[in-house]
Design a protein around this motif. Structure first.
Motif, short mmCIF file in Angstrom:
data_model
loop_
_atom_site.label_atom_id
_atom_site.label_comp_id
_atom_site.label_asym_id
_atom_site.label_seq_id
_atom_site.Cartn_x
_atom_site.Cartn_y
_atom_site.Cartn_z
N THR A 30 0.84 -1.20 0.00
CA THR A 30 0.00 0.00 0.00
C THR A 30 0.87 1.25 0.00
OG1 THR A 30 -1.79 -1.11 1.21
CG2 THR A 30 -1.76 1.30 1.25
N VAL A 31 0.66 2.12 -0.97
CA VAL A 31 1.34 3.42 -0.99
C VAL A 31 0.26 4.50 -0.97
CG1 VAL A 31 3.35 2.54 -2.23
CG2 VAL A 31 1.44 3.48 -3.52
N THR A 32 0.48 5.53 -0.21
CA THR A 32 -0.53 6.57 -0.02
C THR A 32 0.03 7.95 -0.31
OG1 THR A 32 0.00 6.78 2.33
CG2 THR A 32 -1.73 5.22 1.73
N ALA A 33 -0.88 8.85 -0.68
CA ALA A 33 -0.55 10.27 -0.83
C ALA A 33 -1.60 11.04 -0.05
CB ALA A 33 -0.56 10.67 -2.30
N ALA A 34 -1.18 11.69 1.03
CA ALA A 34 -2.11 12.43 1.88
C ALA A 34 -2.22 13.87 1.40
CB ALA A 34 -1.62 12.40 3.33
N PHE A 35 -3.45 14.33 1.21
CA PHE A 35 -3.68 15.70 0.75
C PHE A 35 -4.70 16.37 1.67
CE2 PHE A 35 -6.53 12.80 -1.39
CZ PHE A 35 -7.77 13.41 -1.34
N ALA A 36 -4.71 17.69 1.65
CA ALA A 36 -5.60 18.44 2.55
C ALA A 36 -5.79 19.85 2.00
CB ALA A 36 -5.01 18.49 3.96
N TYR A 37 -6.69 20.60 2.63
CA TYR A 37 -6.86 22.00 2.30
C TYR A 37 -5.52 22.71 2.48
CZ TYR A 37 -8.34 26.87 2.86
OH TYR A 37 -8.47 28.24 2.73
N PRO A 38 -5.08 23.57 1.56
CA PRO A 38 -5.80 24.14 0.41
C PRO A 38 -5.57 23.41 -0.92
CG PRO A 38 -3.82 25.40 0.77
CD PRO A 38 -3.82 24.30 1.81
N PHE A 39 -5.28 22.14 -0.89
CA PHE A 39 -5.25 21.28 -2.08
C PHE A 39 -4.18 21.69 -3.10
CE2 PHE A 39 -9.62 21.31 -0.40
CZ PHE A 39 -9.71 19.99 -0.03
N ARG A 40 -2.97 21.88 -2.58
CA ARG A 40 -1.82 22.02 -3.50
C ARG A 40 -1.32 20.61 -3.80
NH1 ARG A 40 -0.89 26.31 0.30
NH2 ARG A 40 -1.13 28.35 -0.70
N LEU A 41 -2.00 19.92 -4.68
CA LEU A 41 -1.73 18.51 -4.92
C LEU A 41 -0.37 18.28 -5.55
CD1 LEU A 41 -5.20 17.22 -6.21
CD2 LEU A 41 -4.35 17.45 -3.87
N ASN A 42 0.13 19.28 -6.28
CA ASN A 42 1.43 19.10 -6.94
C ASN A 42 2.59 19.04 -5.95
OD1 ASN A 42 1.04 21.78 -6.26
ND2 ASN A 42 2.12 22.58 -8.04
N THR A 43 2.32 19.25 -4.66
CA THR A 43 3.36 19.12 -3.64
C THR A 43 3.21 17.82 -2.84
OG1 THR A 43 2.07 20.29 -1.93
CG2 THR A 43 3.44 21.63 -3.40
N VAL A 44 2.22 17.01 -3.19
CA VAL A 44 1.92 15.77 -2.46
C VAL A 44 2.56 14.60 -3.19
CG1 VAL A 44 0.12 14.22 -1.65
CG2 VAL A 44 -0.24 16.70 -1.58
N VAL A 45 3.36 13.80 -2.48
CA VAL A 45 4.09 12.69 -3.08
C VAL A 45 3.62 11.37 -2.48
CG1 VAL A 45 5.96 12.84 -1.38
CG2 VAL A 45 6.39 11.80 -3.63
N PHE A 46 3.56 10.34 -3.32
CA PHE A 46 3.24 9.00 -2.84
C PHE A 46 4.42 8.43 -2.06
CE2 PHE A 46 -0.13 8.90 -6.06
CZ PHE A 46 -1.13 8.22 -5.37
N SER A 47 4.10 7.69 -1.01
CA SER A 47 5.15 6.98 -0.28
C SER A 47 5.72 5.88 -1.17
CB SER A 47 4.59 6.37 1.01
OG SER A 47 3.50 5.50 0.70
N ALA A 48 7.00 5.54 -0.97
CA ALA A 48 7.65 4.49 -1.77
C ALA A 48 7.19 3.11 -1.29
CB ALA A 48 9.15 4.61 -1.66
N PRO A 49 7.06 2.13 -2.20
CA PRO A 49 6.60 0.80 -1.81
C PRO A 49 7.53 0.10 -0.82
CG PRO A 49 6.42 1.11 -4.18
CD PRO A 49 7.22 2.26 -3.65
N ASP A 50 8.84 0.35 -0.92
CA ASP A 50 9.79 -0.31 -0.02
C ASP A 50 11.06 0.54 0.07
OD1 ASP A 50 12.08 -2.13 -1.79
OD2 ASP A 50 10.41 -1.15 -2.82
N PRO A 51 11.89 0.32 1.08
CA PRO A 51 13.11 1.13 1.23
C PRO A 51 14.02 1.09 0.00
CG PRO A 51 12.68 -0.14 3.23
CD PRO A 51 11.71 -0.64 2.19
N LYS A 52 14.02 -0.01 -0.72
CA LYS A 52 14.87 -0.13 -1.91
C LYS A 52 14.21 0.44 -3.16
CE LYS A 52 17.19 -4.30 -0.20
NZ LYS A 52 17.51 -5.73 -0.47
N ARG A 53 13.00 0.96 -2.97
CA ARG A 53 12.27 1.63 -4.05
C ARG A 53 12.16 0.74 -5.28
NH1 ARG A 53 11.85 7.00 -2.60
NH2 ARG A 53 11.42 7.70 -4.73
#
Length: 241
Positions: A66-89
């Protein structure tokens, strides 16, 4: 209105406070209370929103991570990054993945207007309840109230439709279609599936309250207009032979 309230405190002639809650039974006061309440719902429903969108990623040495990208007000989505699946990416095939879009201008315009309207309604209710006699005696106050009411009705129209369009784009940018734009999911041996996204029901409600505010302020123009000299003059002209 702030200047009027200050003058009411400073000027002995205007300092006579006459509290009359009967105005709440009249359209002018009753609608103002509704506008005050609806403005609260408008900014409260989206100002504190927090959510996340989730993908299931399978890659080298990882299955359905599971990889997630948390977003919130004011919704600057272009600054939100998904977490990497594992440390070795994923063996070096996974690069930082950002959501698309910056919708802060639309939602901040909407929320700022709602907050300012909230404050204005408080000031207007103070005048209506405590200084209605001054409001009626000085023709400038009803005219100022009318002008502000027309402007606010127009701003609700602009901000609500702007925010509704931005919300539709936010749903697209955080929905299942985002997988098509994730280059890391196209790498050999890597598969991605859309899992879920936080419900945006409260954001939908904020748009509904924006529309309600637009209707309320548009309808209130007539009731404020009735207290102005413009309405009185038109009545006198229509009644003259």
């Amino acid at each position: 209105w702030c200047g009027f309230l200050l003058a009411a405190v400073v000027s002995p002639r205007m300092a006579g406070l006459r509290v009359d809650f009967g105005l709440f039974l009249e359209p002018l006061g009753f609608i103002k209370v509704l506008e005050w309440i609806f403005s609260i719902f408008a900014f409260a429903m989206c100002g504190g929103f927090q959510g996340e969108t989730t993908l299931l990623v399978s890659c080298k040495g990882v299955v359905n991570k599971t990889v997630t990208a948390a977003f919130a007000y004011p919704f600057r989505l272009n600054t939100v990054v998904f977490s990497a699946p594992d440390p070795k990416r994923c063996g070096g095939t996974w690069t930082d993945v950002y959501l698309v879009g910056n919708f802060s201008s639309s939602v901040q315009f909407f929320v700022t207007l709602a907050v300012l309207v909230f404050l204005y309604c408080i000031a207007a209710l103070v005048v209506y309840i405590g200084y209605k006699h001054v409001y009626q005696q000085n023709s400038k106050f009803p005219l100022t109230d009318l002008a502000i009411t027309v402007v606010i009705a127009f701003l609700w129209l602009v901000s609500t439709f702007g925010w509704a369009k931005a919300l539709a784009d936010i749903k697209v940018s955080t929905g299942a279609s985002i997988i098509l734009g994730v280059e890391s999911c196209k790498a050999p041996g890597t598969t991605c599936r859309f899992a879920s996204v936080t419900s945006m029901g409260t954001l939908n409600v904020s748009v509904v309250f924006g529309l309600l505010n637009m209707v309320l302020w548009g309808g209130n123009v007539w009731f404020v207009y009735k207290d102005t000299n413009l309405h009185n003059q038109s009545n006198r002209i229509s009644q003259s032979p």
